[in-house]
Design a protein around this motif. Structure first.
Motif, PDB file in Angstrom:
ATOM      1  N   LYS A 237      41.983  -5.558 -22.744  1.00 51.57           N
ATOM      2  CA  LYS A 237      42.480  -4.976 -21.537  1.00 51.57           C
ATOM      3  C   LYS A 237      41.544  -5.547 -20.584  1.00 51.57           C
ATOM      4  O   LYS A 237      42.205  -5.825 -19.405  1.00 51.57           O
ATOM      5  N   LEU A 238      40.251  -5.142 -20.733  1.00 52.47           N
ATOM      6  CA  LEU A 238      39.416  -5.457 -19.765  1.00 52.47           C
ATOM      7  C   LEU A 238      39.344  -7.089 -19.313  1.00 52.47           C
ATOM      8  O   LEU A 238      39.447  -7.389 -18.125  1.00 52.47           O
ATOM      9  N   MET A 239      39.410  -8.181 -20.309  1.00 52.28           N
ATOM     10  CA  MET A 239      39.288  -9.409 -19.888  1.00 52.28           C
ATOM     11  C   MET A 239      40.684  -9.835 -19.339  1.00 52.28           C
ATOM     12  O   MET A 239      40.677 -10.582 -18.321  1.00 52.28           O
ATOM     13  N   SER A 240      41.776  -9.325 -19.798  1.00 53.44           N
ATOM     14  CA  SER A 240      43.161  -9.705 -19.192  1.00 53.44           C
ATOM     15  C   SER A 240      43.218  -9.322 -17.883  1.00 53.44           C
ATOM     16  O   SER A 240      44.087 -10.033 -17.170  1.00 53.44           O
ATOM     17  N   SER A 241      42.704  -8.218 -17.627  1.00 54.96           N
ATOM     18  CA  SER A 241      43.000  -7.598 -15.981  1.00 54.96           C
ATOM     19  C   SER A 241      41.715  -7.724 -15.298  1.00 54.96           C
ATOM     20  O   SER A 241      41.933  -7.637 -13.946  1.00 54.96           O
TER      21      SER A 241
ATOM     22  N   ALA B 219      42.985 -14.859 -19.358  1.00 61.02           N
ATOM     23  CA  ALA B 219      43.677 -13.777 -19.548  1.00 61.02           C
ATOM     24  C   ALA B 219      44.941 -13.774 -20.451  1.00 61.02           C
ATOM     25  O   ALA B 219      45.009 -12.918 -21.291  1.00 61.02           O
ATOM     26  N   MET B 220      45.428 -14.982 -20.609  1.00 60.86           N
ATOM     27  CA  MET B 220      46.359 -15.179 -21.471  1.00 60.86           C
ATOM     28  C   MET B 220      46.167 -15.182 -22.896  1.00 60.86           C
ATOM     29  O   MET B 220      46.466 -14.671 -23.774  1.00 60.86           O
TER      30      MET B 220
ATOM     31  N   TYR C  48      28.683 -21.325 -24.708  1.00 62.30           N
ATOM     32  CA  TYR C  48      28.967 -21.137 -26.092  1.00 62.30           C
ATOM     33  C   TYR C  48      30.540 -20.817 -26.115  1.00 62.30           C
ATOM     34  O   TYR C  48      30.909 -19.513 -25.498  1.00 62.30           O
ATOM     35  N   TYR C  49      31.198 -21.625 -26.751  1.00 60.20           N
ATOM     36  CA  TYR C  49      32.664 -21.365 -27.313  1.00 60.20           C
ATOM     37  C   TYR C  49      33.495 -20.797 -26.238  1.00 60.20           C
ATOM     38  O   TYR C  49      34.065 -19.770 -26.545  1.00 60.20           O
ATOM     39  N   GLY C  50      33.257 -21.253 -24.803  1.00 62.59           N
ATOM     40  CA  GLY C  50      34.163 -20.699 -23.929  1.00 62.59           C
ATOM     41  C   GLY C  50      35.354 -21.739 -23.316  1.00 62.59           C
ATOM     42  O   GLY C  50      35.100 -22.842 -23.660  1.00 62.59           O
ATOM     43  N   ARG C  51      36.259 -21.056 -22.919  1.00 60.91           N
ATOM     44  CA  ARG C  51      37.421 -22.185 -22.571  1.00 60.91           C
ATOM     45  C   ARG C  51      36.844 -22.994 -21.149  1.00 60.91           C
ATOM     46  O   ARG C  51      36.561 -22.554 -20.213  1.00 60.91           O
ATOM     47  N   PRO C  52      36.868 -24.119 -21.536  1.00 70.98           N
ATOM     48  CA  PRO C  52      36.264 -25.045 -20.408  1.00 70.98           C
ATOM     49  C   PRO C  52      37.489 -25.208 -19.291  1.00 70.98           C
ATOM     50  O   PRO C  52      38.548 -25.283 -19.417  1.00 70.98           O
ATOM     51  N   GLU C  53      36.512 -25.371 -18.400  1.00 70.63           N
ATOM     52  CA  GLU C  53      37.469 -25.766 -16.867  1.00 70.63           C
ATOM     53  C   GLU C  53      37.899 -27.122 -17.255  1.00 70.63           C
ATOM     54  O   GLU C  53      37.375 -28.101 -17.725  1.00 70.63           O
ATOM     55  N   GLN C  54      39.116 -27.440 -17.015  1.00 69.84           N
ATOM     56  CA  GLN C  54      39.900 -28.753 -17.234  1.00 69.84           C
ATOM     57  C   GLN C  54      40.225 -29.429 -15.877  1.00 69.84           C
ATOM     58  O   GLN C  54      40.912 -30.700 -15.949  1.00 69.84           O
ATOM     59  N   ASP C  55      40.111 -28.950 -14.817  1.00 67.31           N
ATOM     60  CA  ASP C  55      40.469 -29.409 -13.720  1.00 67.31           C
ATOM     61  C   ASP C  55      39.343 -30.473 -13.258  1.00 67.31           C
ATOM     62  O   ASP C  55      38.345 -30.385 -12.919  1.00 67.31           O
ATOM     63  N   VAL C  56      39.677 -31.938 -13.313  1.00 62.52           N
ATOM     64  CA  VAL C  56      38.865 -32.917 -13.015  1.00 62.52           C
ATOM     65  C   VAL C  56      38.186 -32.751 -11.576  1.00 62.52           C
ATOM     66  O   VAL C  56      36.963 -32.855 -11.653  1.00 62.52           O
TER      67      VAL C  56
ATOM     68  N   VAL D 296      22.989 -14.883 -17.112  1.00 63.76           N
ATOM     69  CA  VAL D 296      23.503 -14.642 -18.558  1.00 63.76           C
ATOM     70  C   VAL D 296      24.982 -14.142 -18.193  1.00 63.76           C
ATOM     71  O   VAL D 296      24.907 -13.011 -17.697  1.00 63.76           O
ATOM     72  N   TYR D 297      25.962 -14.574 -18.919  1.00 64.39           N
ATOM     73  CA  TYR D 297      27.251 -14.157 -18.772  1.00 64.39           C
ATOM     74  C   TYR D 297      27.710 -13.457 -20.264  1.00 64.39           C
ATOM     75  O   TYR D 297      27.860 -14.229 -21.056  1.00 64.39           O
ATOM     76  N   GLN D 298      28.163 -12.407 -19.889  1.00 61.99           N
ATOM     77  CA  GLN D 298      28.852 -11.706 -21.330  1.00 61.99           C
ATOM     78  C   GLN D 298      29.929 -12.201 -21.988  1.00 61.99           C
ATOM     79  O   GLN D 298      30.724 -12.833 -21.546  1.00 61.99           O
ATOM     80  N   GLU D 299      30.230 -11.774 -23.093  1.00 64.32           N
ATOM     81  CA  GLU D 299      31.269 -11.937 -23.969  1.00 64.32           C
ATOM     82  C   GLU D 299      32.343 -10.815 -23.349  1.00 64.32           C
ATOM     83  O   GLU D 299      32.083 -10.496 -22.360  1.00 64.32           O
ATOM     84  N   TRP D 300      33.374 -11.138 -24.089  1.00 61.96           N
ATOM     85  CA  TRP D 300      34.669 -10.468 -23.722  1.00 61.96           C
ATOM     86  C   TRP D 300      34.308  -8.766 -23.669  1.00 61.96           C
ATOM     87  O   TRP D 300      35.139  -7.807 -22.949  1.00 61.96           O
ATOM     88  N   TRP D 301      33.272  -8.395 -24.241  1.00 65.13           N
ATOM     89  CA  TRP D 301      32.878  -6.963 -24.507  1.00 65.13           C
ATOM     90  C   TRP D 301      32.609  -6.388 -23.331  1.00 65.13           C
ATOM     91  O   TRP D 301      32.732  -5.047 -22.994  1.00 65.13           O
ATOM     92  N   GLY D 302      31.783  -7.076 -22.360  1.00 67.23           N
ATOM     93  CA  GLY D 302      31.229  -6.506 -21.414  1.00 67.23           C
ATOM     94  C   GLY D 302      29.632  -6.630 -21.399  1.00 67.23           C
ATOM     95  O   GLY D 302      29.254  -7.236 -22.301  1.00 67.23           O
TER      96      GLY D 302
END
Length: 285
Positions: A140-144, A40-41, A196-204, A94-100
């Motif tokens: 707006k969509l991804m941040s909310s 979101a940030m 593909y180039y997604g923010r990784p989960e960093q919680d071990v 299959v999971y979408q990009e931030w466009w939907g």
């Protein structure tokens, strides 16, 4: 006389100090809300938004149907389903990009469907029917998008596949992050995960719960999901005792999206072969 003068002066100074305006303590600015989800940030960062040019117009006219399924929060969600030609307990989420869930994602879903053979492919709608056509709308969509709702949709999709389903997941950008989270939620049903180039989960501790290895595809020129962030992810996966294979291309963020001006055809084609072979090996009979 001297004592009277001193006493009077003391009283005057006390009164003066009392009447002087009090120094105001600096009041910290309150944080009005916590991020709705892990990206979101980033979604509200103009620099991150600049990595995404408005997608070119593309219309999908292939096979597949929109389906609905219930979610644990008492609502319903939807997805674009390509049902296996023969009965199969193998599924690709299959999971979408931030466009939907736009036509580009539907086309990607069909491409994997045709090449994987006898695998049910479900492209999950994470925005409840909303699709962005501009970066401003996508921001707006991804941040909310609320974390609990995203998780509920993923759980609903996993339940829709069924308790006996063998599940792999794939996603790009926002969807890359979701693909990894989906694999965690899938538990022992998880058979593969491509991000593909997604923010990784960093919680071990969360990564320790994975029941599958992960294939991560990234770009060395990506200023959003940077190589440093990927290196940290690799280190955390090692700490968690989990296996990750990272392929780093000399490319920008969203290099595999043909509707993006930074589309890198050679890198995208190579990444697709890598992802396809990985998924075939994980969803083999």
């Amino acid at each position: 006389m001297k004592i009277v003068l001193i006493t009077g002066l003391s009283l005057f100074l006390s009164l003066f100090t009392f009447l002087m305006p009090k120094k105001q303590e600096a009041t910290p600015i309150p944080v009005c809300h916590t991020p709705a989800n892990d990206m979101a940030m980033m979604a509200t960062d103009p620099a991150f938004a600049a990595l995404h040019a408005n997608p070119r117009v593309f219309s999908y006219t292939g096979a597949g149907d929109m389906v609905k399924f219930s979610t644990p929060d008492g609502k319903s969600a939807s997805g674009f389903l390509l049902k296996a030609r023969n009965n199969s307990d193998k599924w690709l989420l299959v999971y979408q990009e931030w466009w939907g869930l736009n036509d580009n994602i539907k086309k990607e879903a069909e491409t994997f469907y045709n090449d994987l053979k006898d695998v049910n492919v479900l492209a999950v709608d994470m925005y409840d029917g909303e699709v962005a056509t501009t970066r401003e709308e996508a921001m707006k969509l991804m941040s909310s998008a609320k974390q609990d709702r995203l998780e509920s949709i993923m759980k609903g999709a996993i339940a829709y596949a069924g308790p006996k389903a063998q599940i792999a997941s794939i996603g790009w950008c926002f969807g890359g992050m979701l693909s990894l989270k989906s694999a965690i939620l899938e538990g022992k049903q998880a058979k593969g995960c491509v991000m593909y180039y997604g923010r990784p989960e960093q919680d071990v501790n969360k990564l320790k719960t994975l029941d599958t290895d992960v294939l991560g595809i990234f770009g060395s020129k990506d200023k959003g999901i940077t190589p440093a962030m990927v290196n940290e992810f690799e280190g955390n996966m090692k700490k968690a005792g989990e296996k990750v294979t990272v392929k780093m291309y000399d490319a920008d963020h969203a290099f595999a999206n043909p509707s993006n001006p930074v589309y890198d055809k050679a890198a995208a084609e190579d990444a697709y072969k890598l992802a396809l072979n990985y998924l075939k090996s994980r969803l083999k009979a």
